[in-house]
Design a protein around this motif. Sequence first.
Motif, PDB file in Angstrom:
ATOM      1  N   MET A   1     -20.942  10.202  -1.584  1.00 18.10           N
ATOM      2  CA  MET A   1     -19.625  10.821  -1.410  1.00 18.10           C
ATOM      3  C   MET A   1     -19.572  12.150  -2.153  1.00 18.10           C
ATOM      4  SD  MET A   1     -16.606   8.028  -1.402  1.00 18.10           S
ATOM      5  CE  MET A   1     -16.799   7.394  -3.066  1.00 18.10           C
TER       6      MET A   1
ATOM      7  N   ASP B   1      -4.231   9.163 -10.476  1.00 13.65           N
ATOM      8  CA  ASP B   1      -5.254   8.185 -10.105  1.00 13.65           C
ATOM      9  C   ASP B   1      -4.692   7.175  -9.099  1.00 13.65           C
ATOM     10  OD1 ASP B   1      -7.910   6.945 -10.618  1.00 13.65           O
ATOM     11  OD2 ASP B   1      -6.685   5.294 -11.324  1.00 13.65           O
ATOM     12  N   GLU B   2      -3.471   6.724  -9.335  1.00  9.23           N
ATOM     13  CA  GLU B   2      -2.814   5.782  -8.429  1.00  9.23           C
ATOM     14  C   GLU B   2      -2.612   6.403  -7.039  1.00  9.23           C
ATOM     15  OE1 GLU B   2      -1.616   2.615  -8.864  1.00  9.23           O
ATOM     16  OE2 GLU B   2      -2.519   2.500 -10.859  1.00  9.23           O
TER      17      GLU B   2
ATOM     18  N   PHE C   1      -5.848   6.571  -5.265  1.00 12.26           N
ATOM     19  CA  PHE C   1      -6.262   5.223  -4.883  1.00 12.26           C
ATOM     20  C   PHE C   1      -5.557   4.781  -3.605  1.00 12.26           C
ATOM     21  CE2 PHE C   1      -6.735   0.690  -4.994  1.00 12.26           C
ATOM     22  CZ  PHE C   1      -7.918   0.469  -5.657  1.00 12.26           C
ATOM     23  N   GLU C   2      -4.258   5.018  -3.537  1.00 15.39           N
ATOM     24  CA  GLU C   2      -3.498   4.617  -2.362  1.00 15.39           C
ATOM     25  C   GLU C   2      -3.953   5.368  -1.115  1.00 15.39           C
ATOM     26  OE1 GLU C   2      -1.211   2.189  -1.937  1.00 15.39           O
ATOM     27  OE2 GLU C   2      -1.842   1.618  -3.961  1.00 15.39           O
ATOM     28  N   PHE C   3      -4.274   6.657  -1.306  1.00 16.55           N
ATOM     29  CA  PHE C   3      -4.651   7.475  -0.160  1.00 16.55           C
ATOM     30  C   PHE C   3      -6.098   7.220   0.272  1.00 16.55           C
ATOM     31  CE2 PHE C   3      -6.230  11.295   1.945  1.00 16.55           C
ATOM     32  CZ  PHE C   3      -5.233  11.495   2.895  1.00 16.55           C
ATOM     33  N   GLY C   4      -6.941   6.830  -0.702  1.00 17.77           N
ATOM     34  CA  GLY C   4      -8.332   6.569  -0.343  1.00 17.77           C
ATOM     35  C   GLY C   4      -9.287   7.661  -0.784  1.00 17.77           C
ATOM     36  N   ILE C   5      -8.879   8.434  -1.784  1.00 15.03           N
ATOM     37  CA  ILE C   5      -9.838   9.298  -2.456  1.00 15.03           C
ATOM     38  C   ILE C   5      -9.903   8.795  -3.892  1.00 15.03           C
ATOM     39  CG2 ILE C   5      -9.513  11.285  -0.945  1.00 15.03           C
ATOM     40  CD1 ILE C   5      -7.576  12.474  -2.885  1.00 15.03           C
ATOM     41  N   GLU C   6     -10.827   9.311  -4.685  1.00 19.67           N
ATOM     42  CA  GLU C   6     -10.990   8.705  -6.004  1.00 19.67           C
ATOM     43  C   GLU C   6     -11.028   9.763  -7.089  1.00 19.67           C
ATOM     44  OE1 GLU C   6     -13.867   5.579  -5.843  1.00 19.67           O
ATOM     45  OE2 GLU C   6     -14.093   5.526  -8.022  1.00 19.67           O
TER      46      GLU C   6
ATOM     47  N   PRO D   1     -14.130  10.742   0.691  1.00 20.38           N
ATOM     48  CA  PRO D   1     -14.943   9.943   1.615  1.00 20.38           C
ATOM     49  C   PRO D   1     -15.822  10.857   2.485  1.00 20.38           C
ATOM     50  CG  PRO D   1     -12.630   9.296   1.756  1.00 20.38           C
ATOM     51  CD  PRO D   1     -12.695  10.506   0.883  1.00 20.38           C
TER      52      PRO D   1
ATOM     53  N   ASN E   1     -16.536  11.159   5.464  1.00 18.86           N
ATOM     54  CA  ASN E   1     -16.140  11.647   6.793  1.00 18.86           C
ATOM     55  C   ASN E   1     -14.909  12.557   6.758  1.00 18.86           C
ATOM     56  OD1 ASN E   1     -14.326   9.669   6.106  1.00 18.86           O
ATOM     57  ND2 ASN E   1     -14.160   8.827   8.171  1.00 18.86           N
TER      58      ASN E   1
ATOM     59  N   GLU F   1      -6.202   2.108  11.137  1.00 16.79           N
ATOM     60  CA  GLU F   1      -6.451   2.124   9.693  1.00 16.79           C
ATOM     61  C   GLU F   1      -5.459   3.031   8.979  1.00 16.79           C
ATOM     62  OE1 GLU F   1     -10.148   2.593   6.687  1.00 16.79           O
ATOM     63  OE2 GLU F   1      -9.665   4.394   7.792  1.00 16.79           O
TER      64      GLU F   1
ATOM     65  N   ALA G   1      -2.283   1.413   8.377  1.00 12.89           N
ATOM     66  CA  ALA G   1      -2.404   0.460   7.261  1.00 12.89           C
ATOM     67  C   ALA G   1      -2.434   1.186   5.918  1.00 12.89           C
ATOM     68  CB  ALA G   1      -3.657  -0.399   7.441  1.00 12.89           C
ATOM     69  N   ILE G   2      -3.101   2.359   5.867  1.00 15.66           N
ATOM     70  CA  ILE G   2      -3.154   3.111   4.604  1.00 15.66           C
ATOM     71  C   ILE G   2      -1.750   3.600   4.232  1.00 15.66           C
ATOM     72  CG2 ILE G   2      -4.004   5.211   3.479  1.00 15.66           C
ATOM     73  CD1 ILE G   2      -6.600   4.877   5.082  1.00 15.66           C
TER      74      ILE G   2
ATOM     75  N   PHE H   1      -2.466  -0.715   1.803  1.00 14.39           N
ATOM     76  CA  PHE H   1      -3.315  -1.912   1.888  1.00 14.39           C
ATOM     77  C   PHE H   1      -2.770  -3.016   0.981  1.00 14.39           C
ATOM     78  CE2 PHE H   1      -7.709   0.086   3.126  1.00 14.39           C
ATOM     79  CZ  PHE H   1      -7.189   0.372   4.369  1.00 14.39           C
TER      80      PHE H   1
ATOM     81  N   LEU I   1      -6.139  -7.712   8.941  1.00 10.08           N
ATOM     82  CA  LEU I   1      -6.525  -7.121   7.678  1.00 10.08           C
ATOM     83  C   LEU I   1      -5.965  -7.931   6.509  1.00 10.08           C
ATOM     84  CD1 LEU I   1      -8.074  -4.658   6.659  1.00 10.08           C
ATOM     85  CD2 LEU I   1      -5.940  -3.360   6.719  1.00 10.08           C
TER      86      LEU I   1
ATOM     87  N   ILE J   1      -7.887  -9.503   3.159  1.00 14.59           N
ATOM     88  CA  ILE J   1      -7.442  -9.359   1.765  1.00 14.59           C
ATOM     89  C   ILE J   1      -7.199 -10.733   1.141  1.00 14.59           C
ATOM     90  CG2 ILE J   1      -5.531  -8.517   0.330  1.00 14.59           C
ATOM     91  CD1 ILE J   1      -5.382  -6.081   2.200  1.00 14.59           C
TER      92      ILE J   1
ATOM     93  N   ARG K   1      -7.428  -5.348  -6.203  1.00 13.28           N
ATOM     94  CA  ARG K   1      -6.694  -4.414  -5.358  1.00 13.28           C
ATOM     95  C   ARG K   1      -7.689  -3.659  -4.479  1.00 13.28           C
ATOM     96  NH1 ARG K   1      -4.352   0.783  -8.699  1.00 13.28           N
ATOM     97  NH2 ARG K   1      -6.361   1.552  -9.397  1.00 13.28           N
TER      98      ARG K   1
ATOM     99  N   LYS L   1      -8.897  -0.334  -2.055  1.00  8.60           N
ATOM    100  CA  LYS L   1      -8.782   1.104  -1.869  1.00  8.60           C
ATOM    101  C   LYS L   1      -9.351   1.489  -0.509  1.00  8.60           C
ATOM    102  CE  LYS L   1     -11.101   5.154  -3.852  1.00  8.60           C
ATOM    103  NZ  LYS L   1     -12.066   5.201  -2.793  1.00  8.60           N
ATOM    104  N   PRO L   2      -8.631   2.308   0.253  1.00  6.09           N
ATOM    105  CA  PRO L   2      -9.178   2.779   1.524  1.00  6.09           C
ATOM    106  C   PRO L   2     -10.500   3.513   1.265  1.00  6.09           C
ATOM    107  CG  PRO L   2      -6.857   3.389   1.310  1.00  6.09           C
ATOM    108  CD  PRO L   2      -7.284   2.854  -0.010  1.00  6.09           C
ATOM    109  N   ALA L   3     -11.494   3.270   2.115  1.00  2.00           N
ATOM    110  CA  ALA L   3     -12.805   3.883   1.897  1.00  2.00           C
ATOM    111  C   ALA L   3     -13.410   4.203   3.252  1.00  2.00           C
ATOM    112  CB  ALA L   3     -13.706   2.932   1.128  1.00  2.00           C
ATOM    113  N   TYR L   4     -14.610   4.797   3.218  1.00  2.00           N
ATOM    114  CA  TYR L   4     -15.269   5.113   4.483  1.00  2.00           C
ATOM    115  C   TYR L   4     -16.606   4.396   4.577  1.00  2.00           C
ATOM    116  CZ  TYR L   4     -18.120   7.549   7.885  1.00  2.00           C
ATOM    117  OH  TYR L   4     -18.957   7.828   8.933  1.00  2.00           O
TER     118      TYR L   4
ATOM    119  N   GLU M   1     -13.926  -0.299   9.973  1.00  2.00           N
ATOM    120  CA  GLU M   1     -12.682   0.450  10.012  1.00  2.00           C
ATOM    121  C   GLU M   1     -11.559  -0.541  10.267  1.00  2.00           C
ATOM    122  OE1 GLU M   1     -12.766   3.695   9.486  1.00  2.00           O
ATOM    123  OE2 GLU M   1     -10.769   4.388  10.026  1.00  2.00           O
ATOM    124  N   PRO M   2     -10.636  -0.754   9.388  1.00  2.00           N
ATOM    125  CA  PRO M   2     -10.566  -0.160   8.057  1.00  2.00           C
ATOM    126  C   PRO M   2     -11.725  -0.594   7.149  1.00  2.00           C
ATOM    127  CG  PRO M   2      -8.484  -1.215   8.676  1.00  2.00           C
ATOM    128  CD  PRO M   2      -9.505  -1.631   9.681  1.00  2.00           C
TER     129      PRO M   2
END
Lengths: 597, 505
Positions: A1, A25-26, A29-34, A61, A63, A365, A368-369, A373, B390, B394, B410, B412-415, B420-421
């Motif tokens: 990544m 950070d939160e 995390f929710e969005f899907g980056i770190e 990520p 992509n 997805e 869901a994000i 999640f 989904l 979980i 918990r 975390k969305p990832a790739y 997918e998801p």
Amino acid sequence: MPTITVNKADLFKSLGREYTTQEFDELCFEFGIELDEDTTDQDRKEKDGTERPPELKIEIPANRYDMLCIEGISKMLNVFLSREEVPNYRVVAPADGELQQITVHESTHQIRQYISAAVLRGIKFDQARYDSFISLQDKLHQNLCRQRTLVSMGTHDLDKIKGPFTYEALPPQDIKFVALNQTKEMNATELFEHYDKDEGSRHLAKFLHIIRDSPVYPVVLDSNRNVCSLPPIINSELSKITLDTRNVFVEITATDKTKAEIVCHILVAMFSGYCDEAFTVEPVKIISPHNHESREVPDMTPRSTTAEVSYINACTGLNLTAEEMCNYLKRMSYIARPSATDKDLLDVDIPVNRADVLHQCDIMEDVAIAYGFNNLEKTFPGKSGTIAKPLPINKLADIIRLECAMAGWSEVMPLILCSHDENFAYLNRKDDGNTAIKLANPKTAEYQVVRTSLLPGVLKTIRENKKHALPIRVFEVSDVAFKDESYERKSRNERHFAAAWCGKTSGFEVVHGLLDRVMAMLRATFIEKDSGADGYWIEGLKSDTYFPGRAADIWYRKKGKEAKVIGSFGVLHPSVLKAFDLSLPVSTLEINVEDFL
Amino acid sequence: MAELQTEVLQKLDASPTATLTSENDFPTLLFTALKAALDSLHSKEMITYETRETDYNVLTAEGQQILETGSHEVKVWEIVHRLGEFRIADLAKQDEFASDPASAKVGQARAFKEGWIKKHPEDKTKIISGVDSINDVTRSLLETISQSGSLSDAATVADLKKRKLIVAQKKVAFTIKKGVKFALEILKEYTDLDADMLASGKWQELTFKPYNLKALGAPAMAGALHPLGKVRHEFRQIFFEMGFTEMPTNQFVESGFWNFDALYVPQQHPARDVQDTFFISDPPKADPPRNENGELLTEYWDNIKQVHETGKFGSLGYRYPWQGDESLKLVLRTHTTATSAAMLYKLAQDPRPARYFSIDRVFRNETVDATHLAEFHQVEGVIADFDLTLGDLIGFMNEFFGKMGVKQLRFKPAYNPYTEPSMEIFSWHEGLGKWVEIGNSGMFRPEMLESMGLPKGMKVHGWGLSLERPTMIKYGVSNIRELLGHKVDLNFIEGNPAVRLDQEA
């Protein structure tokens, strides 16, 4: 990544508020980056004594090419937080209607056949924007462009060159120009030689291989036959971008057509915001009849598709209305609305920067994000009953493992890869060329072949445990692998059992005793060779692996089948001990256990 | 030894108070010798004894010198008193300080402090006497200490220690009394009950030595399972408890097709780079995929080609020219998901709910360091069912990890190219005080499943983690090379306790 470093104050300013490290950070995390690192509390002194501003290092990520710069990260988060809307990227032709042109010569077909382009008109750089522009190109080159092999981009000050342009492939000695950050004119051959030698050009030298052996190199020329760039290596000094540049000519050359357009879209989407007329781009006409690639680029029209409401609800376990879904999708930078004609469909417009969206599962997805999640109801897939079953060969292996441990032996777990010598020469065995699977690209000699015997690993384990109290008694039950033409993958695994005893004396009878014990536990009876009964017997063996007169083949006859040798045991030959750097006698045992299934 | 023990017993017997003290009864004996004799008698319960430790002080060489010839300050006063006015600089040259010229300075400072001497009113380089008579306090203090070992005033003792005139020492003494088994004769004690004693009945008359309950017992002649093997067993049990069938992962070599293409990993993906994946040079290449009957899976192959190249099953596709040759390259599997793909393909021929798992070795062309090896074990689970959500994934992860004692999760969305998801699974680590990533999970992509022929309504969840990481946490191992491979310490293998994932570490 990829990890992107952004100025913390700038990012928070664009997000309209301050965040504590934990709050940010939160959000990530929710969005899907770190959030990888916040440098606020670190020593940020540079070598020259200046201090870097506090920065955030954010993992993106692989992509999400549209988040490889602060512009993209801040845009996506602002949209996610409902503070902004997705920009409406527009293609605007110049007032006079005269487009910049690139005529593609057929000669490029043999080296780098595709080109795309765009003009960012009236852009305003400052140091931070300029740095980000360069950095985004670097990140794209590293990731999506696969180290420039698939795609590379050149960005030029349009006011220093003059269209219409041509994209050609020429012999290297005919490409003469002053390359970026050079002072002397060189032809491409000379330039490559210079980069090979120059310490300061290491970062470029690693790309030379992409075109070096081609008889012709790709080149973008302006109407005065000035070289603009030599893709995928370097631009010209002539067209260099500075902080004062107002009009940027972007050219993107590629061997992968799809990725060329994606790169073009990302660059334009991220930086057109800084144009006088924000989020507009001037198109470029590509004339490329030989491969039917004549067109105007870029096409910034969002991709229109549909997604099924029932599918999204079925996958997420939610029960959302089409309108609710559209609101969630808006936060993930889509333009979505319930279909006028079908209740179960959403009409979704995907902006060009979201090249990662391929299927409605990607849209699902994102719903869901945006929903979160961790807000989804935790259910349990309890509708169908299934019956558990172990893999028979693993069950058999466990029986042998437990019997060995109960007999007082210790299990070891060495690596499956080893050197060719360890597998053959060290054991005084010959490679017939039809046995071992060989690796094409190991980083070290330790990983040349897939082991065909458990012995090298077991012996190396003893070698590394010389301080252990004697005797050492170790075993392993695991897979070796062989070449086998009859299989689809031209190879097969085989489950083996091996044991080794190391002490002041040879331990031959100890290893023999373990064999008898394991055989007894597997219900194999010790029989006379000629009795015709089912079971196992041993026969003297001449083998260079073992000490003369202290080795035996192990024969096994399974119900109704022909007897065969399943392995051997013996006192290791002193030359084998020496090869494995062992100074005490060692006896080993190794059998194929597949026949006991 | 035995003689000394007998002497102790006899003296104790003769003592009218039935009490001995080491300073009175054994004044010249070495303390270590006496202690050994007393310990032996004590272990037989023939005596009891008490140890007394007292602190006392002795004079240093300098202190001894002062005791003999007087303190430095007295010497200074005497010189000045004798000679009238005197140059300070010449003090150290006087005979009194010949053996230790440095002590002149000490004496001079103390004499000033006491007021015994003072500066010459006109000439600051000279000193004159300040009093007519003095009393050598330092010397008399040292005299007391040399006789009694201490002073009543602790502050003065501390000051003398600081002046390095005395040092502290410890004196050990014993008070000895009769024990419950006191006798004049020492009986032989037996350490162990043996067969002969039993047969003869002699055990009834013998005295047995008490067992030392503070020492460890004899080492057990134990074999041992490797810690990774033990953790693998725990994981397998959890999978079995939850109805999972073990997949045939006994296949290290895979084709690019199964390891990547079938999983919708594009052919230009970095994971397919020589920097990340071990390619096989011999054998040179795989056959196209086929079923157990040897029939080529032509339709599947074509679906995979299309789904990458032009898109299919509602997918846009990656839109690049897909190469069959790339698909037939052989690799060492980079994940056991290659086997999952083959299992799901099989399932697609007769779609029904299924749960699969595997725990086996995978290979990455990594540069080796404390957390990376070219080989490690992947734990993988797959659930195929109609109408999976989904939320089910979980919920299932909570249950699965809950069985390992990991409660707080918990996501975390990832790739990930084939799910997918995709969700990274984090758990709260109490010790580290932060969320740590413990695994990956997701729903397999329709491009992958529908290419196999699985119906659209069938969803497949997958998740994975490494076996090494939880094992390292459980056993406190920080370097993976100390866990997997030939460099592992056999004593570690033989000494590691049972796993019990559901128990606190």
